[in-house]
Design a protein around this motif. Structure first.
Motif, short mmCIF file in Angstrom:
data_model
loop_
_atom_site.label_atom_id
_atom_site.label_comp_id
_atom_site.label_asym_id
_atom_site.label_seq_id
_atom_site.Cartn_x
_atom_site.Cartn_y
_atom_site.Cartn_z
N ARG A 151 0.83 -1.20 0.00
CA ARG A 151 0.00 0.00 0.00
C ARG A 151 0.87 1.26 0.00
NH1 ARG A 151 -5.07 -1.07 2.49
NH2 ARG A 151 -5.58 1.16 2.47
N PHE A 152 1.95 1.26 0.78
CA PHE A 152 2.87 2.40 0.76
C PHE A 152 3.55 2.53 -0.59
CE2 PHE A 152 3.16 2.12 5.58
CZ PHE A 152 2.58 3.35 5.80
N ALA A 153 3.96 1.40 -1.16
CA ALA A 153 4.68 1.43 -2.44
C ALA A 153 3.80 1.99 -3.55
CB ALA A 153 5.18 0.03 -2.80
N CYS A 154 2.53 1.59 -3.58
CA CYS A 154 1.61 2.12 -4.60
C CYS A 154 1.49 3.63 -4.49
CB CYS A 154 0.24 1.47 -4.47
SG CYS A 154 0.17 -0.26 -5.00
N GLN A 155 1.37 4.13 -3.27
CA GLN A 155 1.25 5.57 -3.07
C GLN A 155 2.52 6.32 -3.45
OE1 GLN A 155 -0.97 6.96 0.58
NE2 GLN A 155 -0.70 4.81 1.16
N LEU A 156 3.65 5.80 -2.99
CA LEU A 156 4.93 6.47 -3.26
C LEU A 156 5.26 6.46 -4.76
CD1 LEU A 156 6.96 5.07 -0.23
CD2 LEU A 156 6.23 7.46 -0.55
N ALA A 157 4.93 5.36 -5.43
CA ALA A 157 5.16 5.29 -6.88
C ALA A 157 4.28 6.30 -7.60
CB ALA A 157 4.88 3.88 -7.39
N ALA A 158 3.03 6.42 -7.19
CA ALA A 158 2.11 7.38 -7.80
C ALA A 158 2.60 8.81 -7.57
CB ALA A 158 0.70 7.20 -7.26
N LEU A 159 3.07 9.10 -6.36
CA LEU A 159 3.60 10.43 -6.05
C LEU A 159 4.81 10.77 -6.92
CD1 LEU A 159 3.39 10.53 -2.14
CD2 LEU A 159 2.05 11.90 -3.74
N ALA A 160 5.56 9.74 -7.30
CA ALA A 160 6.76 9.94 -8.13
C ALA A 160 6.45 10.00 -9.61
CB ALA A 160 7.76 8.82 -7.85
N GLY A 161 5.16 9.92 -9.96
CA GLY A 161 4.78 10.09 -11.36
C GLY A 161 4.70 8.80 -12.16
N ALA A 162 4.67 7.66 -11.49
CA ALA A 162 4.60 6.38 -12.18
C ALA A 162 3.17 6.05 -12.60
CB ALA A 162 5.13 5.27 -11.29
#
Length: 314
Positions: A151-162
Motif C-alpha cells: 500500500r505504501f509502495a503504490c502511493q509512493l510510486a504514484a507520487l513519483a509520477g509512475a
C-alpha cells in the motif's frame, strides 16, 4: 536489578504463543534513548518468527512513543519529544531503547498510530522504489499490493509520477487504493494475469516463490525487479534465458536489516512529513489494545489484514 515493565513475550510451549508478561526494563547505552512506547505495529516477518520461536523473548520492530530519557551522548531528541522508529527486537513493550539514527520526531498533526505504521513497511517501500531510479512516466507493478509495504509502495510510486499496476487476491484493493489517492492503471489477481496484460519497467515484489519467477519474465527491456520478501515461503524458479535475452533486466534484493545498519532518520522524517502534508495515507486496517496481540498476530498470519495492525500500549 532492572526495574520491571510489561512486554509481549513469546511462549513457545503455551497457547496462545504471545502474551503480555512482566520483564526487566531496558538499560539504554550512551547512544540510545529510552522511549516509553505508546503504539506499535505488526509486520509479517517478525510475527511469523515470534509464533515459531523456541525461546522466550520480546519481539517487535516498529514503535511510536515519547522520549523518557535522552541519549547520554546528546545524539537523540530531548526527553518529552514524541518519536517513532525501529529496533532490531523488543518494540512490543512499555519501554524500548533505540539508537538516535533509528528514530525521528513525530510531526504535529500525525498520530502515534500513524507513526507506528511507518517504519518497516514505509522505509522498505521507499528503499525499493528508489533503487529503481526515476519513476516518472514508467510502468510500475507492485505485488502483494494489499499489504503494508504494498500500500505504501503504490502511493509512493504514484507520487513519483509512475503509472501504477497492482497484484493482489484481495477483492477490495482497487477501492482501497482509490481511498489512498492512487488511480491504478490495472489491478490483477495473479502475476500471470499481470504478465498477460503487458510488461513493466519496474516490478516491486514481496511475495517471492512463483510470483517472483513470473515477474522476472514480465520486465520491459532494461527493466528492474526489486524483491524485498518471500511471503509465499517458497523457492523461486524462472526461465533464465527468457529473463536475460528478452528483458536485459536486473534483479535486486533489498533486506531492511542491511539498511538499518546506517542512519534511517532522514527516511523516517521524509515519510512522516508526507503524512503530515496529507500526501501519504497510512493504511491502518485495525487498532487494538496490545493485550489482544495474540488475536492480532493470528489475523495477520491468516491474511485477514489489509494494510497495518496497530496495537496501543496502555
Amino acid at each position: 536489578m532492572a526495574e520491571p515493565m510489561r512486554a509481549v513475550v513469546t511462549e513457545p510451549t503455551a497457547t496462545p504463543r504471545l502474551a503480555v508478561r512482566e520483564v526487566a526494563s531496558p538499560h539504554p547505552a550512551p547512544h540510545q534513548a529510552l522511549i516509553r512506547v505508546t503504539a506499535f505495529s505488526l509486520n509479517a516477518g517478525e510475527t511469523r518468527t515470534a509464533l515459531a520461536a523456541s525461546t522466550r523473548y520480546t519481539p517487535g520492530w516498529d514503535f511510536a512513543g515519547v522520549v523518557e530519557q535522552a541519549a547520554a551522548d546528546g545524539s537523540s531528541p530531548r526527553a518529552g519529544t514524541r518519536v517513532f522508529g525501529v529496533v532490531p527486537q523488543g518494540a512490543w513493550a512499555e519501554y524500548v531503547a533505540a539508537r538516535a539514527g533509528h528514530i525521528a520526531e513525530i510531526p504535529e498533526g500525525v498520530t502515534d498510530a500513524q507513526a507506528a505504521a511507518l517504519p518497516v513497511a514505509g522505509v522498505t517501500a521507499l528503499v525499493c522504489l528508489e533503487e529503481a531510479g526515476s519513476l516518472l512516466g514508467r510502468r510500475v507493478l507492485i505485488t502483494g499490493a494489499a499489504g503494508g509495504v504494498g500500500r505504501f509502495a503504490c502511493q509512493l510510486a504514484a507520487l513519483a509520477g509512475a503509472t501504477v499496476f497492482a497484484v493482489s487476491r484481495r477483492p477490495e484493493l482497487r477501492r482501497q487504493l482509490h481511498e489512498d489517492g492512487v488511480q491504478p492503471a490495472g489491478v490483477f489477481t495473479t502475476m500471470e494475469e499481470a504478465k498477460a496484460a503487458g510488461t513493466y519497467d519496474v516490478i516491486l515484489d514481496s511475495v517471492g516463490g512463483d510470483t517472483l519467477g513470473v515477474a522476472l519474465t514480465a520486465l520491459s527491456f532494461g527493466g528492474i525487479c526489486v524483491n524485498c520478501g518471500n511471503s509465499a515461503q517458497q523457492p523461486t524458479t524462472f526461465d533464465a534465458r527468457d529473463f536475460y535475452l528478452k528483458s536485459n533486466g536486473r534483479l535486486h534484493g533489498v533486506w531492511l536489516g542491511r539498511e538499518l545498519a546506517g542512519n534511517c532518520t532522514p527516511m523516517l522524517a521524509r515519510l512522516a512529513s508526507l503524512v503530515k502534508q496529507g500526501r501519504l495515507r497510512t493504511p491502518i486496517d485495525t487498532e487494538l489494545p496490545w493485550t489482544r496481540v495474540a488475536e492480532a498476530a493470528d489475523r495477520l498470519m491468516q491474511q485477514g489484514v489489509d494494510g497495518k495492525v496497530i496495537l496501543a500500549v496502555a
